[in-house]
Design a protein around this motif. Structure first.
Motif, PDB file in Angstrom:
ATOM      1  N   ILE A   1      33.589   9.773  53.484  1.00 31.50           N
ATOM      2  CA  ILE A   1      33.576   9.722  55.025  1.00 31.50           C
ATOM      3  C   ILE A   1      33.042  11.033  55.510  1.00 31.50           C
ATOM      4  CG2 ILE A   1      34.928   9.349  57.137  1.00 31.50           C
ATOM      5  CD1 ILE A   1      36.612   7.060  55.567  1.00 31.50           C
TER       6      ILE A   1
ATOM      7  N   TYR B   1      29.809  11.175  58.210  1.00 30.00           N
ATOM      8  CA  TYR B   1      30.065  11.413  59.413  1.00 30.00           C
ATOM      9  C   TYR B   1      30.478  13.025  60.065  1.00 30.00           C
ATOM     10  CZ  TYR B   1      30.280   6.435  59.032  1.00 30.00           C
ATOM     11  OH  TYR B   1      29.893   5.268  58.928  1.00 30.00           O
TER      12      TYR B   1
ATOM     13  N   ALA C   1      32.934  14.746  60.860  1.00 31.35           N
ATOM     14  CA  ALA C   1      34.291  14.702  60.921  1.00 31.35           C
ATOM     15  C   ALA C   1      34.939  15.595  60.351  1.00 31.35           C
ATOM     16  CB  ALA C   1      35.133  13.273  60.418  1.00 31.35           C
TER      17      ALA C   1
ATOM     18  N   ILE D   1      40.037  13.756  58.418  1.00 33.50           N
ATOM     19  CA  ILE D   1      39.715  12.408  57.631  1.00 33.50           C
ATOM     20  C   ILE D   1      41.088  11.998  56.939  1.00 33.50           C
ATOM     21  CG2 ILE D   1      38.485  11.177  55.838  1.00 33.50           C
ATOM     22  CD1 ILE D   1      36.202  13.067  57.040  1.00 33.50           C
TER      23      ILE D   1
ATOM     24  N   ARG E   1      44.156  11.272  58.970  1.00 39.73           N
ATOM     25  CA  ARG E   1      44.077   9.909  59.705  1.00 39.73           C
ATOM     26  C   ARG E   1      44.318   8.689  58.515  1.00 39.73           C
ATOM     27  NH1 ARG E   1      45.509   7.190  63.691  1.00 39.73           N
ATOM     28  NH2 ARG E   1      44.297   5.365  63.994  1.00 39.73           N
ATOM     29  N   LEU E   2      43.863   8.936  57.351  1.00 39.72           N
ATOM     30  CA  LEU E   2      44.057   8.092  56.107  1.00 39.72           C
ATOM     31  C   LEU E   2      45.059   8.086  55.352  1.00 39.72           C
ATOM     32  CD1 LEU E   2      40.392   8.504  54.523  1.00 39.72           C
ATOM     33  CD2 LEU E   2      41.173   6.503  55.913  1.00 39.72           C
TER      34      LEU E   2
ATOM     35  N   LEU F   1      39.325   7.447  63.271  1.00 42.74           N
ATOM     36  CA  LEU F   1      37.825   7.782  62.810  1.00 42.74           C
ATOM     37  C   LEU F   1      36.866   7.214  63.674  1.00 42.74           C
ATOM     38  CD1 LEU F   1      38.564   7.041  58.790  1.00 42.74           C
ATOM     39  CD2 LEU F   1      38.783   9.173  60.267  1.00 42.74           C
ATOM     40  N   ARG F   2      36.898   6.278  64.496  1.00 48.04           N
ATOM     41  CA  ARG F   2      35.882   5.915  65.292  1.00 48.04           C
ATOM     42  C   ARG F   2      35.337   6.850  66.283  1.00 48.04           C
ATOM     43  NH1 ARG F   2      40.016   2.525  66.707  1.00 48.04           N
ATOM     44  NH2 ARG F   2      41.108   3.410  68.824  1.00 48.04           N
TER      45      ARG F   2
ATOM     46  N   LEU G   1      32.339   6.358  63.122  1.00 47.18           N
ATOM     47  CA  LEU G   1      32.467   5.353  61.902  1.00 47.18           C
ATOM     48  C   LEU G   1      32.374   3.986  63.038  1.00 47.18           C
ATOM     49  CD1 LEU G   1      33.001   4.016  59.367  1.00 47.18           C
ATOM     50  CD2 LEU G   1      35.496   4.657  59.826  1.00 47.18           C
TER      51      LEU G   1
ATOM     52  N   LEU H   1      40.749   1.301  56.163  1.00 41.68           N
ATOM     53  CA  LEU H   1      39.715   1.678  57.254  1.00 41.68           C
ATOM     54  C   LEU H   1      39.941   1.037  58.526  1.00 41.68           C
ATOM     55  CD1 LEU H   1      36.281   1.474  55.089  1.00 41.68           C
ATOM     56  CD2 LEU H   1      37.502   3.568  55.949  1.00 41.68           C
TER      57      LEU H   1
ATOM     58  N   ALA I   1      42.731   2.692  59.916  1.00 39.22           N
ATOM     59  CA  ALA I   1      42.300   4.208  60.556  1.00 39.22           C
ATOM     60  C   ALA I   1      41.322   4.403  61.493  1.00 39.22           C
ATOM     61  CB  ALA I   1      41.703   5.158  59.263  1.00 39.22           C
TER      62      ALA I   1
END
Length: 118
Positions: A1, A5, A7, A12, A15-16, A75-76, A80, A114, A117
């Motif tokens: 990721i 992106y 980020a 990351i 969030r995951l 993550l958006r 993403l 995903l 997240a």
């Protein structure tokens, strides 16, 4: 990721993490119930909570609460999009970070992570 992106790596991971933890617990219980990793995840929870009776799920809840308290963004917010989930999953499966995962995760499990997240 992080390679796809703009980020920060820590965001990351944060969030995951609770979703990966929960998915690993479920996958291990379903496909490798005798895995020593389940006991290790209980130990992680015990360390996080300072409670010798804590279970792996308690550790997941603690990490989820911490991420909420820290307002870890979804993550958006870093670009993403759902249509790119298949590419993210394919790249994730061959990433060096996945080599340390306690059990191989299915595409469906990775997709669920995903979605959570996102």
């Amino acid at each position: 990721i992080g390679g796809m992106y703009p980020a920060p790596h820590g965001i990351i991971c944060a969030r995951l993490l609770p979703f990966v933890m929960a998915t690993n617990i479920a996958a291990l219980q379903a496909r490798a119930a005798d895995s020593p990793y389940l006991a290790r995840l209980d130990e992680v929870a015990q360390l996080l909570l300072g409670d010798p009776q804590a279970q792996a799920a308690d550790g997941v809840a603690w990490v989820e609460a911490l991420c909420a308290e820290l307002a870890v963004p979804p993550l958006r917010e870093f670009g993403l999009v759902e249509s790119e989930f298949p590419e993210v999953i394919a790249k994730s499966k061959v990433a060096s970070s996945m080599k340390g995962n306690p059990i191989p995760l299915t595409d469906r499990e990775l997709h669920t992570i995903l979605v959570q997240a996102f």
